[in-house]
Structures are given as structure tokens and as C-alpha cells.
Design an enzyme around this catalytic site. Structure first.
Site, PDB file in Angstrom:
ATOM      1  N   LYS A  49      -5.067 -64.959 -45.333  1.00  0.00           N
ATOM      2  CA  LYS A  49      -4.493 -66.521 -44.880  1.00  0.00           C
ATOM      3  C   LYS A  49      -3.328 -67.384 -45.134  1.00  0.00           C
ATOM      4  O   LYS A  49      -1.967 -67.106 -44.585  1.00  0.00           O
ATOM      5  CB  LYS A  49      -5.468 -67.076 -43.302  1.00  0.00           C
ATOM      6  CG  LYS A  49      -5.996 -66.604 -42.775  1.00  0.00           C
ATOM      7  CD  LYS A  49      -6.619 -67.577 -41.652  1.00  0.00           C
ATOM      8  CE  LYS A  49      -7.767 -66.624 -40.786  1.00  0.00           C
ATOM      9  NZ  LYS A  49      -9.050 -66.617 -40.313  1.00  0.00           N
ATOM     10  N   GLN A  59     -11.762 -72.351 -40.144  1.00  0.00           N
ATOM     11  CA  GLN A  59     -12.706 -71.510 -40.566  1.00  0.00           C
ATOM     12  C   GLN A  59     -14.418 -71.311 -39.803  1.00  0.00           C
ATOM     13  O   GLN A  59     -15.067 -72.330 -40.582  1.00  0.00           O
ATOM     14  CB  GLN A  59     -12.518 -71.144 -41.829  1.00  0.00           C
ATOM     15  CG  GLN A  59     -12.903 -69.603 -42.665  1.00  0.00           C
ATOM     16  CD  GLN A  59     -12.195 -68.435 -41.923  1.00  0.00           C
ATOM     17  OE1 GLN A  59     -10.564 -68.471 -41.943  1.00  0.00           O
ATOM     18  NE2 GLN A  59     -13.080 -67.966 -41.531  1.00  0.00           N
ATOM     19  N   ASP A  76      -5.951 -70.693 -32.796  1.00  0.00           N
ATOM     20  CA  ASP A  76      -7.171 -69.459 -33.098  1.00  0.00           C
ATOM     21  C   ASP A  76      -6.770 -69.883 -31.115  1.00  0.00           C
ATOM     22  O   ASP A  76      -7.757 -67.723 -30.966  1.00  0.00           O
ATOM     23  CB  ASP A  76      -8.123 -70.133 -33.458  1.00  0.00           C
ATOM     24  CG  ASP A  76      -8.135 -69.315 -34.442  1.00  0.00           C
ATOM     25  OD1 ASP A  76      -7.317 -68.566 -34.688  1.00  0.00           O
ATOM     26  OD2 ASP A  76      -8.857 -69.606 -35.389  1.00  0.00           O
TER      27      ASP A  76
END
Ligand code: NAP
Length: 283
Positions: free
Chosen positions: A52, A96, A119
Site C-alpha cells: 500500500k 490493517q 476501506d
């Protein structure tokens, strides 16, 4: 002969376009920035976070990593999220997963400001998706829709079957397909006679995490098959949920693993960060 959908190439195109857009935004004083929180030192997570970070670098999105140790308390995690929610220069916040078992990941996701929830896991964004309002959508399902769009695959009026009902992939994807006017069926581990259902699919998505689950007898002639699965086979090789070699000849379009849906996920995360930066600037 099936068209093999090239997710790697498509993701590269999305990233190139984003780079051009970010260059323009910077001229207007908008500097998109993503904050990634990682708790503990899960090695796979470290790889995902590095990927990322690289994608951000390539596009010109600022990236900051917040590493918390394995013993972090819920209060500490929530307080970091609250701090990042309040920082004007941070447009996107990503937690995460996995995080250590003593922490409640749902509570943490819920704490992220939904306007920075790149997200698409916050209940407000999930709700927006469900009522067809613009918000942030989970990146993998968004990547699948982008693939269908870029390959001019008609969704409206088609029978779409999604195998898998996770909050991250299956459910939001079923919702996106429904919003795009497909007739959608979701299958899961308790579904009976799954092959009877999948055989009616014009668009079949496998998102369950079982190698070679989708076999040729489960697929209608000319179907579009999207393989979201990421698994390791006995030889340690990366494989999807579809028995690609035998299913491919029956399909009109199919995604490979690797090089299919996978690369699209990060590209859509980058898209969401840029979107967040623009929305926050305008408000
Ligand atoms: P998950 O949370 O484990 O969910 C799996 C889903 O599949 C569940 O809904 C489960 O049903 C269903 N399922 C399991 N076994 C089944 C069976 N035998 N028949 C029918 N349905 C079955 O997984 P996930 O996070 O959604 O991920 C799914 C796969 O996609 C994994 O391989 C994952 O690695 C991959 N993935 C890829 C990307 C990418 O970027 N390409 C991103 C995320 C995930 P129940 O609900 O009944 O348990």
C-alpha cells in the site's frame, strides 16, 4: 475462447490516471494522505502495508504508518484513531487486519470517521451502499465492479451469483451488483445444491477461499467468472477458488489468479483516498 481479464494491466491504468489527478490536485493545494495503523507484527500484514505504501508513493499520495505493539490496549487504539480523525492533513485511515485477539476490531472500525473510512467498513458507509447513496465501498468489491465496467460486461438484468457472504467481499459485492440491476443470489457454507444455483449464473463470483471449488460442471456456457479467492495450493503456489484450467474454456470472460482481482484492490484503495481528499477539501 474466453477473454482473460487482465487485472494487473487495468490496475496499472487506474493508478496512472490517479497520478495525473493527484498532480492536478496538488496544484490546488490538495495533498491526499493515507494513515495506516498496524497493531502487532503479523508478517503478511507487513507485506500488505508495504504494498500500500508503494502504491501511494507511485501515485504521489502521502503515507504515514502507525505501528502499535502487540500489547496495545483498546483505549490506546481508539485514542489513536480519534487523534487521526481530528488531523486535517489525513484524509484516509486504514486499520490493517488482523489485530491481536484481545482487541475488538469492529469497535475500532466504528471509531474511524466515516468520511475517512477508505476501506468502506464503517456502518454508515455500509448503510449508504445498501440504500444506494454515495459513500466509501470496500475495495475488493469495488475492484470487481471496475473490471466489469472496463471490459464492458453488461450487468443489468443478468443473473449474478456470489459465493461468499463476508462483510468485506461477498455482501458488499452482492449489494453493488444489485445496485447495478443484476438479479443477485448469494451462496454460503449452508447453501444446499450450490451447483444448481451457480449453473444459472451469467456472472459468477467466487469469494470463499477454497482452491478449485468452482468446477466446470458448476458453470454455465458463456458465463463471466470472477475469482476473488487467494489461496496457496499444496505446492505453495497462489491459486484462486476456481479450477481455472477446466472452467476457462466454458466462459466468455474469466479472471486469473494471480493478476486478476488482487491488483485491483489496492488500486481502488488509492481511488478511495483521492476521493476522500477531494470530499474533505470541498467541505
Ligand atoms: P471469509 O470471511 O472467510 O468468508 C468466506 C465466505 O465463504 C463465507 O461467507 C463462507 O460462508 C463462504 N464459504 C466458505 N466455505 C464455503 C463453501 N464450501 N460453500 C459455500 N460458501 C462457503 O473470506 P473473505 O474475506 O470474504 O475472502 C474470501 C476469499 O477472497 C479468500 O480467499 C480471501 O483470501 C480472498 N480475498 C481476496 C482479496 C483480493 O484482493 N483479491 C481481498 C479479500 C479477500 P459462511 O458465511 O456460511 O461461513
Amino acid at each position: 475462447m474466453a477473454v482473460i481479464i487482465n487485472g494487473k494491466e487495468l490496475a496499472a491504468k487506474v493508478r496512472e490516471n490517479l497520478k495525473i489527478e493527484v498532480d492536478e490536485l496538488k496544484k490546488q493545494g490538495i495533498n491526499p494522505k493515507l494513515a495506516v495503523i498496524m497493531v502487532g507484527d503479523d508478517p503478511s500484514s507487513a507485506i500488505y502495508v508495504r504494498n500500500k505504501s508503494r502504491a501511494c508513493d507511485e501515485i504521489g499520495i502521502e503515507f504515514e504508518e502507525f505501528l502499535l505493539n502487540e500489547q496495545t490496549t483498546m483505549e490506546e487504539l481508539l485514542s489513536l484513531i480519534e487523534k487521526l480523525n481530528g488531523l486535517k492533513d489525513i484524509n484516509g485511515i486504514l486499520l490493517q487486519s488482523p489485530i491481536p485477539a484481545h482487541l475488538d476490531i469492529r469497535e475500532a472500525f466504528n471509531k474511524i470517521d466515516y468520511r475517512k473510512d477508505v476501506d468502506g467498513f464503517h456502518p454508515i458507509n455500509v448503510g449508504k451502499l445498501s440504500i444506494g447513496e454515495d459513500g466509501f465501498v470496500s475495495c475488493t468489491p469495488l475492484g470487481v465492479m471496475k473490471m466489469l465496467e472496463e471490459y464492458n460486461i453488461e450487468v443489468q438484468g443478468k443473473n449474478a451469483v456470489v459465493i461468499g457472504r463476508s462483510n468485506i467481499v461477498g455482501k458488499p459485492l452482492a449489494q453493488l451488483l444489485l445496485n447495478a440491476n443484476a438479479t443477485v443470489t448469494t451462496c454460503h457454507s449452508k447453501t444446499q445444491n450450490i451447483a444448481e444455483i451457480t449453473k444459472n449464473a451469467d456472472i459468477l463470483v467466487a469469494a470463499l477461499g477454497k482452491p478449485k471449488f468452482v468446477t466446470e460442471d458448476m458453470v454455465k456456457d458463456g458465463a463471466v467468472v470472477i475469482d476473488v479467492g487467494i489461496n496457496r495450493n499444496e505446492a505453495g503456489k497462489l491459486v484462486g477458488d476456481v479450477d481455472f484450467a477446466n472452467v476457462e474454456p466454458k466462459t466468455s470472460y474469466i479472471t486469473p489468479v494471480p493478476g486478476g482481482v488482487g491488483p485491483m484492490t489496492i488500486a481502488m484503495l488509492m481511488t478511495n483516498v483521492v476521493k476522500a481528499a477531494k470530499l474533505q477539501h470541498n467541505n
